[in-house]
Write an enzyme that holds these catalytic residues in place. Structure first.
Site, mmCIF file in Angstrom:
data_model
loop_
_atom_site.group_PDB
_atom_site.id
_atom_site.type_symbol
_atom_site.label_atom_id
_atom_site.label_comp_id
_atom_site.label_asym_id
_atom_site.label_seq_id
_atom_site.Cartn_x
_atom_site.Cartn_y
_atom_site.Cartn_z
ATOM 1 C CB SER A 173 -0.892 -0.008 1.253
ATOM 2 O OG SER A 173 -1.517 1.241 1.445
ATOM 3 C CE1 TYR A 186 -4.128 -2.022 5.303
ATOM 4 C CE2 TYR A 186 -3.148 0.060 4.623
ATOM 5 C CZ TYR A 186 -3.743 -1.147 4.298
ATOM 6 O OH TYR A 186 -3.940 -1.484 2.984
#
Length: 306
Positions: A173, A186
């Site tokens: 990501s 995350y």
């Protein structure tokens, strides 16, 4: 080699690689033939995982689908067969469970064969501030987003290195490159996934296993439901990405042996700026881009990555 010779080699090859990179802006790299490959995609029961499976469906590969949703995989398999896939196998597997990964991996080897293209796509997000995140969810985020990559590599990399042939793909990501307010666990898990994949890539090169390719993918928010409610202050600079576009770009990156894929392209500029401008200026740039408010209206799913 002596200092002068190695320095000359560095300069000459650096010029060559930069020219090669520039030329590829105008002349696309040739796509490799993946006919007969065994492609395993984790988190393939929906979203990006499903769309990548559909992209591969017409390429004469054997598809192996892993997910925690039996119905999701069944639907992906159905769509893949409609799209032309001849061999589709699906297995329930919680990628955060090391023992389960190893068990199901052995089953895949017996029933399908040695996986030659491994796509680690499964992932989850809690979407909570660090101090508001339950310990159990933090642990689960790291287990799914990071540790599962360790276990799948351990399971399938030996055959690839033995044959000096294969491809490892880590779907990370943009939050694995730049910290984001409200995504501490995350970001940590995605930073770790990038570091792990990059390190293994270097290990392969250092041992002469240059036939095993690697691709690290770092996209911005994708419109799959995982980050529902998250906005973007300047859509022209950082658009919310469409799933079909992302899936096609990932598969193209695999077929052209692209080592890194950042989406959208503006991320390449932002990453370069992050590494050269003062810290206070990076904070200022983050505020300008709305990075402090991305998660203010988050209402996405805290389940697996789509």
């Amino acid at each position: 080699m002596n200092f002068l010779l190695e320095t000359l080699q560095l300069v000459v090859l650096s010029i060559y690689y930069n020219v090669e990179s520039f030329v590829r802006l105008f002349i696309p790299a040739k796509k490799k033939n993946v006919t007969g490959e065994i492609v395993l995609i984790t988190g393939s029961g929906s979203g990006i995982g499903r769309l990548m499976a559909l992209e591969f469906a017409s390429m004469e590969v054997a598809l192996v689908l892993w997910d925690i949703s039996h119905e999701g995989m069944k639907e992906t398999a159905r769509q893949a067969k409609e799209a032309g896939a001849k061999r589709v196998h699906y297995y329930l597997c919680d990628c955060s469970d090391r023992a389960e990964v190893y068990r199901v991996a052995e089953q895949v080897k017996r029933e399908v064969g040695d996986v030659s293209i491994l796509i680690n796509n499964a992932g989850i997000v809690t979407g909570k501030k660090f101090m508001e995140s339950p310990d159990s969810l933090i642990e689960k985020t790291v287990e799914v987003n990071t540790m599962s990559h360790f276990w799948t590599y351990k399971a399938f990399l030996p055959a690839m290195t033995s044959n000096n042939h294969g491809h490892l793909v880590s779907i990370s990501s943009s939050a694995g490159l730049i910290g984001v307010n409200g995504l501490a666990d995350y970001c940590a898990s995605k930073f770790a996934a990038v570091g792990f994949a990059e390190s293994v890539a270097l290990e392969l090169l250092s041992t002469g296993k240059n036939g095993v390719k690697t691709t690290i993918v770092c996209p911005y928010f994708i419109n799959t439901g995982m980050f529902d409610g998250c906005g973007t202050k300047w859509p022209v600079l950082l658009p919310i990405l469409e799933p079909n576009y992302v899936a096609k770009k990932i598969v193209d990156a695999i077929l052209t042996d692209q080592a890194f894929l950042l989406l959208p392209r503006t991320l390449y500029i932002l990453m370069a700026l992050k590494n050269i401008i003062p810290v206070k200026q990076t904070v200022l740039l983050g505020m300008y881009l709305g990075a402090f408010n991305f998660m203010d209206s988050f209402k996405g799913r805290s389940k697996k990555r789509d």
